[in-house]
Design an enzyme around this catalytic site. Structure first.
Site, PDB file in Angstrom:
ATOM      1  N   GLU A  30     -12.280  20.686 -42.580  1.00  0.00           N
ATOM      2  CA  GLU A  30     -12.429  19.343 -42.020  1.00  0.00           C
ATOM      3  C   GLU A  30     -11.966  18.304 -43.040  1.00  0.00           C
ATOM      4  O   GLU A  30     -12.436  18.290 -44.177  1.00  0.00           O
ATOM      5  CB  GLU A  30     -13.884  19.079 -41.641  1.00  0.00           C
TER       6      GLU A  30
ATOM      7  N   LYS B 198     -33.455   7.721 -43.193  1.00  0.00           N
ATOM      8  CA  LYS B 198     -32.589   7.506 -44.350  1.00  0.00           C
ATOM      9  C   LYS B 198     -31.141   7.326 -43.889  1.00  0.00           C
ATOM     10  O   LYS B 198     -30.462   8.293 -43.553  1.00  0.00           O
ATOM     11  CB  LYS B 198     -32.647   8.683 -45.335  1.00  0.00           C
TER      12      LYS B 198
ATOM     13  N   GLU C 129     -26.189  18.633 -37.283  1.00  0.00           N
ATOM     14  CA  GLU C 129     -24.887  18.385 -36.665  1.00  0.00           C
ATOM     15  C   GLU C 129     -23.903  18.204 -37.800  1.00  0.00           C
ATOM     16  O   GLU C 129     -24.042  17.283 -38.602  1.00  0.00           O
ATOM     17  CB  GLU C 129     -24.922  17.119 -35.797  1.00  0.00           C
TER      18      GLU C 129
ATOM     19  N   CYS D 236     -16.767  13.524 -36.318  1.00  0.00           N
ATOM     20  CA  CYS D 236     -16.826  14.988 -36.323  1.00  0.00           C
ATOM     21  C   CYS D 236     -16.289  15.552 -35.026  1.00  0.00           C
ATOM     22  O   CYS D 236     -16.042  16.737 -34.910  1.00  0.00           O
ATOM     23  CB  CYS D 236     -18.231  15.482 -36.625  1.00  0.00           C
TER      24      CYS D 236
HETATM   25  C1  UN1 Z   1     -18.506  10.616 -30.349  1.00  0.00           C
HETATM   26  O1  UN1 Z   1     -17.455  11.240 -30.483  1.00  0.00           O
HETATM   27  O2  UN1 Z   1     -18.659   9.765 -29.468  1.00  0.00           O
HETATM   28  O3  UN1 Z   1     -20.301  12.235 -36.495  1.00  0.00           O
HETATM   29  C2  UN1 Z   1     -19.681  10.846 -31.175  1.00  0.00           C
HETATM   30  C3  UN1 Z   1     -19.723  12.341 -35.427  1.00  0.00           C
HETATM   31  C4  UN1 Z   1     -20.514  12.824 -34.255  1.00  0.00           C
HETATM   32  C5  UN1 Z   1     -20.630  11.818 -33.193  1.00  0.00           C
HETATM   33  C6  UN1 Z   1     -19.427  11.736 -32.350  1.00  0.00           C
HETATM   34  N1  UN1 Z   1     -21.815  13.248 -34.689  1.00  0.00           N
HETATM   35  O4  UN1 Z   1     -18.555  12.052 -35.334  1.00  0.00           O
END
Ligand code: UN1
Length: 476
Positions: free
Chosen positions: A378, A170, A245, A279
């Site tokens: 965040e 998804k 994550e 992130c």
């Molecule tokens: C990166 O910094 O190369 O959503 C990857 C995000 C992370 C991936 C970052 N899960 O920003």
């Protein structure tokens, strides 16, 4: 209408969503079918049915298929990168870079299929052998965010398929075009019916159906902490395997002995590239007294040379924010920061360009302290704060004073501080003299504290989530 791929067929739907270019809201990229709950269920059923044969499929076949998918993505990286930048808003070089990364991930897991591991033991009972092997888990429900429309899907789909799982994918409803193009490549590589399913749609319907289905044995989610918590609660209640994550509030520590151009480069790239919508973005710039004023001055100078414009335009450094909702959130946090007494040293302006888009110039707050909301929550936009500290010890304590623990960085020429930082920073990832964003694909990715939950993603560590351990006893 672009269709979903369910049980080996491209299926229409009663509802569809318009995919709008955030650099130019008059540009309609396409109309994408929204999978219904019944269609999502159908995809899960198809994956469930396909699992026994896919999990036993010849490893040579699986390896070649993943490698071929990687080659095809590589051959089309320009076109995929352009589509990605058009729908997500990161710059074209970033879009092409991300497509390239996705290709490498598929090729890595193509090879990984062949690196099967196992253990052999003598039983403690005479005449009995014990073997320990790993097998696929079953149906993997993969729920994706919008900020990496091809890299994150690749790092979930490739290992899922490599280790013999069937996939219900998804994508975020904000970036269906890249997902659809990638699905076409996977389908054209000859994936058997049911092994890979694309269900575009919303979290409340498609996502929730995946999370709550007893036929989905593993759920991997990347997204917000709020959604992650609810995914976890539902999936754990029915004993599914989960991998989450979520957010970050990543510190970049700049010490007195740092090389100033390196510090500015790391901060600008980490905080503002990809419009800060990562992130792993460096949102807290923790700077010691002796370099603070020079650092802020150099940051403002560098930021004033950054071009915020259409993602596909040559020379653009920072593309638009993804959509109105995210722009509103960014603007809200700019107000929150000002209300908390922070000084807006640069940027944070909503600007007009040739095309109507969600343009926000990168913003730098100074005179902030770590307890402010702008330093604890965040934001997910091109907004960073400078936090002044007196020395390394205060920098480390401040860096760790957060509920998050994904990425982190330190800019220093001192081996002593670099080593200490690597040991004592509470984060899954740390960088010395490098931006906190932009990770390699062959090593583990994930965080500590509220940032992540479950086994690591990427590299050989991905095996932990996408397989289950099996212990077999044999008496000859
Ligand atoms: C990166 O910094 O190369 O959503 C990857 C995000 C992370 C991936 C970052 N899960 O920003």
């Amino acid at each position: 209408m672009k269709k979903n791929f369910i049980g080996g067929e491209w299926l229409e739907s009663d509802h569809a969503i318009d995919n709008i270019n955030p650099s130019d809201t008059s540009d309609l990229i396409g109309t994408y079918a929204l999978a219904s709950i019944a269609q999502t269920q159908q995809a899960i059923d198809a994956a469930h049915t396909a699992f026994p044969s896919w999990s036993r499929s010849p490893i040579q076949q699986r390896s070649e298929m993943l490698d071929n998918i990687g080659n095809e993505i590589l051959a089309r990286k320009q076109q995929l990168g352009e589509l990605l930048s058009r729908e997500e808003g990161k710059t074209l070089p970033e879009g092409i870079g991300e497509a390239t990364r996705a290709a490498h991930i598929f090729k890595f897991f193509g090879a990984q299929v062949l690196r099967q591991k196992g253990d052999f033991f003598d039983s403690v009972r005479p005449g009995i052998d014990v073997t320990v092997t790993r097998t696929g888990v079953g149906v993997a429900g993969l729920i994706l965010p919008w900020n990496f429309p091809i890299a994150i899907p690749a790092w979930k789909i490739a290992p899922a398929l490599a280790y013999g799982n069937c996939v219900v994918f998804k994508p975020s409803e904000l970036v269906p075009a890249t997902a659809h193009a990638m699905a076409e490549i996977i389908v054209n590589a000859g994936i058997p019916a049911g092994v890979f399913n694309l269900v575009m749609g919303h979290g409340e319907s498609v996502g929730a159906t995946i999370v709550n289905s007893p036929k989905v044995q593993a759920v991997s989610f990347t997204g917000s902490i709020k959604t992650g918590r609810s995914v976890a609660a539902s999936a754990v209640a029915r004993m599914a395997k989960i991998q989450l994550e979520m957010g970050g509030k990543n510190p970049l520590v700049v010490l007195d002995d740092a090389d100033l151009p390196t510090a500015v480069d790391c901060a600008v790239q980490g905080a503002f590239f990809s419009t800060g919508q990562r992130c792993t973005a460096s949102s807290r710039l923790i700077v010691t007294d002796g370099i603070h004023d020079r650092f802020v001055k150099a940051m403002v100078e560098r930021m004033s040379s950054l071009v915020t414009d259409h993602a596909l335009k040559a020379g653009t450094d920072i593309g638009p924010v993804i959509d109105q909702r995210q722009l509103d959130q960014d603007l809200k946090y700019l107000q929150v920061g000002l209300g908390e007494g922070a000084n807006l040293a640069y940027g944070g302006e909503q600007v007009a360009r040739d095309a109507p888009g969600f343009y926000l110039t990168p913003a730098l707050f100074t005179e902030t302290d770590n307890t402010m909301r702008i330093n604890q929550e965040e934001i997910f936009g091109p907004i960073a704060s400078v936090i002044r500290v007196k020395d390394y010890d205060e920098a480390l304590a401040t860096a760790n004073d957060t509920e998050f623990g994904l990425s982190s960085g330190v800019v220093t020429t001192s081996l002593k501080y670099a080593s200490d930082f690597k040991r004592n920073i509470q984060a899954g990832i740390s960088f010395v003299n490098l931006p906190t964003s932009g990770v390699d694909y062959h090593v583990p990715f994930g965080g500590t504290k509220s940032s992540s939950y479950g086994a690591r993603e990427q590299g050989q560590y991905a095996e932990e989530f996408y397989t289950t351990v099996k212990t077999d006893y044999t008496r000859a």
